[in-house]
Write an enzyme that holds these catalytic residues in place. Structure first.
Site, PDB file in Angstrom:
ATOM      1  N   ASP A 302       0.816  -1.219   0.000  1.00 22.79           N
ATOM      2  CA  ASP A 302       0.000   0.000   0.000  1.00 22.79           C
ATOM      3  C   ASP A 302       0.843   1.259   0.000  1.00 22.79           C
ATOM      4  O   ASP A 302       2.022   1.249   0.368  1.00 22.79           O
ATOM      5  CB  ASP A 302      -0.910   0.003   1.240  1.00 22.79           C
ATOM      6  CG  ASP A 302      -0.100  -0.136   2.533  1.00 22.79           C
ATOM      7  OD1 ASP A 302       0.895  -0.901   2.534  1.00 22.79           O
ATOM      8  OD2 ASP A 302      -0.452   0.517   3.522  1.00 22.79           O
ATOM      9  N   GLU A 303       0.218   2.331  -0.394  1.00 22.58           N
ATOM     10  CA  GLU A 303       0.713   3.695  -0.206  1.00 22.58           C
ATOM     11  C   GLU A 303       2.156   3.903  -0.666  1.00 22.58           C
ATOM     12  O   GLU A 303       2.912   4.599  -0.006  1.00 22.58           O
ATOM     13  CB  GLU A 303       0.576   4.090   1.277  1.00 22.58           C
ATOM     14  CG  GLU A 303      -0.862   4.072   1.747  1.00 22.58           C
ATOM     15  CD  GLU A 303      -1.030   4.542   3.191  1.00 22.58           C
ATOM     16  OE1 GLU A 303      -1.991   5.244   3.464  1.00 22.58           O
ATOM     17  OE2 GLU A 303      -0.169   4.179   4.031  1.00 22.58           O
TER      18      GLU A 303
END
Lengths: 667, 667
Positions: A302-303
């Site tokens: 993620d991210e």
């Protein structure tokens, strides 16, 4: 206060699929025996023994049989257990059970021992009493879960959570009939698992706070004994500051790294073009695969904003050479390599939603967490992926339990095929660790996760919010028998604030105020480092502040009927809040206590004016209303990282009383 | 209530040897740094970091530096630490330290890092505040311990205590400046340590509750980081039911054995004539010796009544053959063999007082626990043995802290030579586990062990009991920051009893009543098995019930001066006790609650009559006095395994008031 005058069978949480009430009851006495099959699994032996201990401590009975007995020798025992086989901690395993209580005997039956341990939990919730004895209402229950993935994630990176914290939360997960523990072991703030080949990981990137492999094995076994599979997460290629602190050579920017002490999204990212990156990850996953028997491993994903990739010309060249047109495609390239590594160790890949790119193989399990809960999930399963849902279940946001409870995993309007529906495995509560310590984490997970547990086990179609809260609070205090510290640690914080003076005035406030929701407690407000104080007033408060819930219900009831008894109860609250400030001010001051004065004063001032308003005093005029409005606004300000969740009911109440006098409403 | 209006330096516990107060204060701000030598030991690094966390959480300061800094780069830091070398965890090591606080800087200096970690504890206790800021009074302290053995024993056999319980108690031991953790690992009720060569020990004799060797290592390291050495105890040849459950062939009577579930002294005893006995023990001590670096190993040796020896003709023949004239001599024969085994593994032998027989070599360390504290100890050192004292320090007896505090290790009248005195190594608090679980053990150890800590560290000549209690309660609540659950778990038990109704009325009672003292709570009264309930009202109560202490002090003060304010305070108490019963009765009843009614009623009835008496009502006559006397006797009965420790002050008060009316005293 909450639902405890109901028969116990009305307070079950999660609610069973089918419950039939019969006449009569099974009365418990100190001679009761629990009979289990003679060659029962560890799981059944441990759970049955713990069941006896918990029953003993709840009832105070000096039981004669402290341990389960063999079924062959004691088929006439009070509680008899039958099951066919040990359950496997894999997807779609049978977890159903049946309980039949007659006045003579309690019979538990299940296909697997997983059903048995869930039955024991239901049975404990069925324990009832009058003033003289303990009993179980005669009922028949058949029960099974709606979803096969009922998870809780604990982030042990941002703040480390010792073995004891994990174990007691595994115990509580069993109460919530949850079966998947997702262990977030690596992030920017710390790498928390011993990798034998790379001692530098824990030496350089854990501040000495990590799990040894022996501890991991112990916890995996402890979880298995409770029907819980464990999935480890090593978050890559972003959220990798800890990894590159130990291995700067595999970062996408060559520099010296240090463990992150702040919360947020940071740039350090693994270099997907460097063979050494895969060598390190291969070893990590190799060792993890031996420790975690569950078929999936979580690789995060993620991210990743890709800033380090954009800034690195070698990486840019690599992308051109391999025809990777975006950072998404580069990350997919990376993920596919990881999938091959995992395959070598007989593991499947799970990752956060961002890994769902065009080229990502359909064998990956997608952990949905962004956008509107339904939409993104539907999109994922329609593309052919299996999915687990976490948006709607972010318990770190400090939202009320009902908001999680309402989250639908299978949206009504979605128009999914049975195959698509089947790819929705379930959901997972996520306990991110920026603002929690071993001391406060329980009050952030519980009791709200019981509501998520019911969403995942029962998946109720109709919901009754008041009833849900009644059951939630009834079951909540029982978690204390498992050493869950969500209730008791509040008072510890308050004693710390008062320096061991009378905590009554602070206790009142802590049952009324809630920690700021979303991420407003951190970015944009007070900034917390990992080593900031977390024994503050906000840490003593929790979502679903119980006295606020009570007051809001009371006002709702009052506004419907204007019953005198409701008004009296409301005035009692207002008087208590007014008087509370005097009590607080009578304590010997200290800086932490002094910081609470403005908040406490604002509530007291508003309460006082509202009492006057309710008293129909002669001098209620526009000047008064103006002052009242100002006091109302002031009471709703943010103090000490908490908020007063009474805005609507206070305003409605004020305006109701103003209207009765023909005065204009406040806004 | 207790001493918190005093400057912090007056509340130190243990009191330092020398304390000089200077003008001025060091004011703390969020920018403070703790500077430690650049190559500091683990011990100093860990303690300094934890010091910053504890200071942060006590003050709520958002500190800029979350970790200690290097002394070279920051010699102007707020707190600077100097020391010469790492301390060894052996007898007579230097544990002294010095603290110099000026308005500009706090300087800690010590010979060893052991002194440093003690200095940090003292410094935390010195933290003071007014309403605006936190500060340290300028002081100079030089300090060192009176005794080199300051121990706490935890019995993990009768009830198992998980790793987390041990660790938090090690943290608290450091607060008490205690340096020896004695781990009672084997007894009739369980063998609690993994022995790799003999898996049957934990398989057959632990109910699955034991420490793995990895956990032992972890705890030994954790203890060492806190300046604490660990001595393991395997209790032999008596207290051996667990051992012979796994190895029936080494028992003195050949039969099938099962783990003991009761408390008491039992017959199963190892066979000292069987070579296999020594083979098993050799292996156990071999493995333990690798796990525990401390020079001593404890072999128990207590309470062997020798019944199995008497009844075994082979053993009787063996004794004749070897000219062993008594069971004592046979046990000495056994002990000497053990000593040789231990010697092989470079360990010395420690054992309970019973091992001090004529033939026992003087190298054995004697753990004195019987008879009058002084006498037996003096006898032991005069015979040439080193000794550690535990009688006077049996915290499981639930006696008041002052009784332990008063225990003199070196009796004034003893007439010891300096060499004999030097052989008194120190003392040890013993937490026997019959009636404690992981849930209640903290409230049985703390805060009273802080008083024992002061006896062993400071060994004060003059004592001031009220002052001791003031300091004890002031430091007690700070233990909560180490997760010591002595305060918070009380309310958990009370919520369990009320089933989560208002616990205020029970809390009042639990602060007034004390668990039965000595062993009256078990033998002769309610009999507890290891699996009996331990979430009872008595488990919520503790020695030194705080409200009883307060009331007794109040009455003492009143009887000295008959001050009106004292009388008013007394009447307030009596009214509260009277009204409390109504509150209790207004709760929805359940069997555990109903069991408390007679106790609560007896206190309420007596209180009501005493209020009448104090009011100088007209109808106080001999009939009234008779009734009052009966109520007084009734209030002092034993209910629910607790007692009301107010007998003397209530009687004195009643008789004072009766005398004022010219009426005869009650008895």
């Amino acid at each position: 206060m909450h639902g405890q005058n109901q028969p116990a069978y009305q307070n079950l949480m999660p609610k069973p699929k089918n419950l039939t009430i019969h006449e009569g009851r099974f009365v418990l006495d100190a001679g009761f025996q629990v009979a289990i099959p003679d060659k029962s699994s560890r799981r059944v032996q441990i759970t049955a023994t713990k069941f006896i201990r918990r029953l003993t401590n709840r009832t105070g009975l000096f039981v004669k049989y402290g341990f389960p007995v063999g079924l062959k020798s004691s088929s006439k025992a009070a509680i008899v257990v039958h099951y066919n086989r040990s359950g496997d901690l894999k997807l779609y395993e049978d977890e159903s059970y049946q309980i039949d209580i007659t006045s003579k005997q309690i019979v538990i039956s299940a296909k697997t021992d997983l059903g048995v341990i869930y039955a024991f939990e239901t049975l404990l919730q069925l324990l009832d009493n009058d003033k003289d004895s303990y009993f179980f209402q005669n009922v028949s229950i058949t029960d099974k879960p709606a979803f096969t993935w009922r998870g809780l994630m604990i982030d042990a990176s941002r703040h480390f959570e010792p073995v004891g914290v994990i174990k007691r939360n595994l115990d509580a997960m069993l109460v919530a009939k949850m079966n998947t523990f997702h262990w977030h072991l690596s992030d920017d703030q710390g790498f928390r698992v011993e990798i034998k080949k790379y001692p530098q990981l824990i030496q350089k990137a854990s501040d000495g706070q990590y799990y040894t492999q022996a501890q991991i094995k112990d916890i995996v076994q402890y979880a298995a004994d409770r029907g819980i599979r464990v999935i480890p997460e090593i978050d890559v290629p972003g959220h990798a500051t800890a990894l590159v602190t130990a291995f700067p050579e595999i970062a996408s920017q060559k520099q010296h790294y240090r463990l992150e002490r702040n919360a947020g999204i940071f740039d350090p990212t693994l270099d997907p073009t460097n063979p050494k990156t895969y060598e390190v990850l291969d070893q990590i996953f190799k060792e993890l695969s031996k420790l975690f028997p569950f078929e999936y491993v979580h690789i995060g994903g993620d991210e990743n904003r890709g800033r380090q990739w954009d800034a690195n010309s070698d990486i840019q060249d690599f992308m051109k050479k391999h025809n990777l047109k975006s950072n998404h495609e580069l990350q997919t390239y990376f993920n596919v390599k990881l999938q091959k590594i995992l395959h070598k160790y007989h593991k499947k890949l799970m990752g956060w939603e961002e890994i769902r790119t065009k080229q990502m193989p359909k064998t990956a399990l997608i952990h949905v967490w962004r956008g509107k809960a339904g939409e993104s999930l539907v999109k994922t399963v329609k593309k052919g992926y299996k999915a687990v849902l976490s948006n709607g279940f972010y318990i770190d946001l400090m939202l009320p339990a009902v908001s999680h409870y309402k989250t639908q995993l299978i949206p009504n309007q979605a128009n999914l095929t049975p195959e698509e529906k089947a790819r929705i495995l379930g959901g997972e509560a996520t306990m991110w660790g920026e603002l929690v310590t071993p001391f406060t984490i329980d009050s952030r997970i519980w009791p709200r996760t019981l509501a998520i547990g019911e969403r995942l086990w029962t998946n109720p179609e109709k919901i009754d919010i008041d009833n849900m809260y009644d059951r939630l609070f009834t079951q909540s205090y029982h978690l204390e028998e498992l050493e869950i510290a969500h209730i008791k640690n509040r008072d510890v914080i308050l004693r710390n604030i008062t320096q061991n003076q009378d905590i009554t005035p602070l206790r009142l406030l802590s049952r009324l105020y809630e920690p700021l929701k979303g991420y407003t407690r951190n970015k944009g407000g007070t900034e917390y480092q990992t080593y900031s104080p977390f024994m503050l007033f906000a840490d003593a408060c929790s979502a679903d502040a119980p006295d606020a819930l009570y007051f809001n219900r009371l006002v709702k009831s009052y506004l419907q009927s204007h019953a005198v008894k409701d008004k009296r109860a409301i005035i009692t609250c207002l008087k208590r809040w007014k008087d509370n400030h005097h009590k607080l001010m009578s304590l010997r001051p200290n800086p932490k206590l002094v910081a609470l004065y403005p908040m406490s004063a604002s509530l007291a001032d508003l309460s006082q004016s509202m009492i006057r308003l309710s008293n129909n005093l002669a001098d209620i005029d526009t000047t008064f209303v103006k002052k009242l409005n100002a006091q109302y606004q002031k009471a709703l300000l943010t103090y000490n990282d908490v908020e007063l969740p009474l805005a609507n009911s206070l305003k409605a109440l004020i305006n109701d009383w103003l209207a009765a006098k023909g005065l204009k409403s406040i806004k």
